[in-house]
Write an enzyme that holds these catalytic residues in place. Structure first.
Site, short mmCIF file in Angstrom:
data_model
loop_
_atom_site.label_atom_id
_atom_site.label_comp_id
_atom_site.label_asym_id
_atom_site.label_seq_id
_atom_site.Cartn_x
_atom_site.Cartn_y
_atom_site.Cartn_z
N HIS A 210 -11.52 -11.73 8.52
CA HIS A 210 -11.65 -13.04 7.85
C HIS A 210 -11.32 -14.20 8.80
O HIS A 210 -10.40 -14.11 9.61
CB HIS A 210 -10.77 -13.10 6.61
CG HIS A 210 -11.37 -12.37 5.44
ND1 HIS A 210 -10.62 -11.93 4.37
CD2 HIS A 210 -12.65 -11.99 5.20
CE1 HIS A 210 -11.43 -11.32 3.51
NE2 HIS A 210 -12.65 -11.34 3.99
N ASP B 152 -3.57 -9.23 4.87
CA ASP B 152 -3.83 -9.55 3.47
C ASP B 152 -3.85 -8.29 2.60
O ASP B 152 -4.54 -8.25 1.57
CB ASP B 152 -5.18 -10.28 3.31
CG ASP B 152 -5.12 -11.71 3.83
OD1 ASP B 152 -4.02 -12.19 4.17
OD2 ASP B 152 -6.18 -12.35 3.89
N ASP C 199 -9.83 -16.99 8.45
CA ASP C 199 -8.49 -17.60 8.47
C ASP C 199 -7.49 -16.73 9.23
O ASP C 199 -6.31 -17.09 9.35
CB ASP C 199 -8.00 -17.91 7.04
CG ASP C 199 -7.81 -16.68 6.18
OD1 ASP C 199 -8.72 -15.83 6.13
OD2 ASP C 199 -6.74 -16.56 5.55
N HIS C 200 -7.97 -15.59 9.77
CA HIS C 200 -7.12 -14.72 10.60
C HIS C 200 -7.64 -14.60 12.03
O HIS C 200 -6.96 -14.06 12.89
CB HIS C 200 -7.02 -13.32 9.96
CG HIS C 200 -6.44 -13.37 8.58
ND1 HIS C 200 -5.19 -12.86 8.28
CD2 HIS C 200 -6.90 -13.90 7.43
CE1 HIS C 200 -4.93 -13.06 7.00
NE2 HIS C 200 -5.96 -13.70 6.46
N HIS D 271 -7.75 -8.17 10.28
CA HIS D 271 -9.07 -8.03 9.67
C HIS D 271 -9.93 -9.24 10.02
O HIS D 271 -9.45 -10.21 10.57
CB HIS D 271 -8.98 -7.81 8.15
CG HIS D 271 -8.46 -8.97 7.38
ND1 HIS D 271 -7.17 -9.44 7.49
CD2 HIS D 271 -9.05 -9.78 6.45
CE1 HIS D 271 -6.99 -10.46 6.67
NE2 HIS D 271 -8.11 -10.70 6.03
N HIS E 159 -8.89 -4.84 0.86
CA HIS E 159 -9.20 -6.28 0.94
C HIS E 159 -10.50 -6.45 1.75
O HIS E 159 -11.43 -7.12 1.31
CB HIS E 159 -8.03 -6.99 1.59
CG HIS E 159 -8.22 -8.45 1.85
ND1 HIS E 159 -8.35 -9.37 0.84
CD2 HIS E 159 -8.32 -9.16 3.01
CE1 HIS E 159 -8.52 -10.58 1.37
NE2 HIS E 159 -8.50 -10.48 2.67
N HIS F 37 0.22 -14.78 3.94
CA HIS F 37 0.04 -15.95 3.07
C HIS F 37 1.29 -16.23 2.25
O HIS F 37 2.02 -15.31 1.89
CB HIS F 37 -1.14 -15.74 2.11
CG HIS F 37 -2.49 -15.81 2.76
ND1 HIS F 37 -3.15 -16.99 2.98
CD2 HIS F 37 -3.29 -14.83 3.24
CE1 HIS F 37 -4.32 -16.74 3.56
NE2 HIS F 37 -4.42 -15.44 3.73
FE FE Z 1 -6.22 -14.44 4.54
ZN ZN Z 2 -8.32 -12.03 4.26
#
Ligand code: FE
Ligand code: ZN
Length: 257
Positions: free
Chosen positions: A54, A131, A56-57, A52, A109, A169
């Site tokens: 985001h 996530d 942090d990915h 996805h 999410h 995570h």
């Molecule tokens: Fe994340």
């Molecule tokens: Zn995420």
């Protein structure tokens, strides 16, 4: 196929898969730890899987492409992730190091969220779910509705119990504290708390988990457990036994927990 986590930021895991020469990484939010790992192991990056949009990915994709230009970047249909070379949809499949991974769309999410699922004949199946599903938890509803997330988790819940669930995570301990509040009498949660405490004290990841374990300890998959239904109803202004309403009430409670 060798799979291991590359820790990133404070609690992210970038999963890497390799065959001794070539490697794929899942959700590289940061390129630095990935490059360090591949260098140390003498591996060449062959492709990237994204779940996805985001940061942090996805934040490390650009730097990885500079070092390994032209490799395939698989991911959702979302123009916000400009580097994706192969946008994927539900029902499609890709080849990763000779293994077939099926694509599930799992909105909730985020709306673009997808998961990668590899069915093994004799061994544990493999699920990279970003996530969407965490050990004893699930992703926050940033873009999707509770009903979309309920449908997405229902899809994952139907997979074989031995499926290894590779979450992105390390949220397990905080998630278990909430799970315990939802089901104080669930002995499986109590024993999972003890075993995760041991793992984390040795700095060992608590994931991958198995779907079978999650079915016993994850309040976000247990919308049909009597204690979960009862507790959801104490948290909701509109008590209901409908699984999707139970899920929504538990998700809302976790947001306030
Ligand atoms: Fe994340
Ligand atoms: Zn995420």
């Amino acid at each position: 196929m060798n799979i291991s986590p590359i820790p990133a930021f404070t609690d992210n895991y970038i999963w890497q898969l390799n065959d001794g020469e070539k490697a794929f990484v899942v959700d590289p939010g940061d390129a630095k730890p990935v490059i360090a790992f591949l260098d140390a192991e003498g591996l060449t990056l062959a492709g990237i899987l994204i779940t996805h949009h985001h940061w942090d990915h996805t934040g490390g994709i650009k730097d990885l492409l500079e070092l390994w230009p032209g490799i395939a970047v698989y991911g959702p249909h979302n123009d916000a992730i400009a580097e994706v070379t192969h946008p994927l949809k539900e029902g499609e499949h890709i080849q990763v190091l000779g293994e077939r991974f099926n694509i599930f769309e799992v909105p909730g999410h985020t709306l673009d969220h997808i998961a990668y699922y590899n069915e093994q004949e004799t061994d544990h199946d493999i699920l990279f779910c970003g996530d969407t599903l965490f050990s004893s938890g699930c992703g926050r509803l940033f873009e999707g509705t509770a009903s979309q997330m309920y449908d997405s988790l229902s899809k994952l819940k139907a997979l074989p119990a031995e499926t290894l669930v590779y979450c992105t995570h390390e949220y397990t301990q905080a998630n278990l504290a909430f799970a315990k509040a939802v089901e104080p009498n669930n002995a499986e949660i109590t024993s999972r708390i003890a075993s995760v405490e041991k793992l984390r004290a040795e700095n060992t990841p608590s994931v991958p988990t198995t779907l079978g374990l999650e079915l016993k300890v994850n309040p976000f998959l247990r919308w049909d457990a009597p204690e979960v239904i009862e507790q959801a109803n104490t948290q909701s202004e509109t008590p209901s036994n409908e699984p999707v309403e139970v899920f929504a009430a538990i998700r809302g409670w976790k947001d306030r927990f």
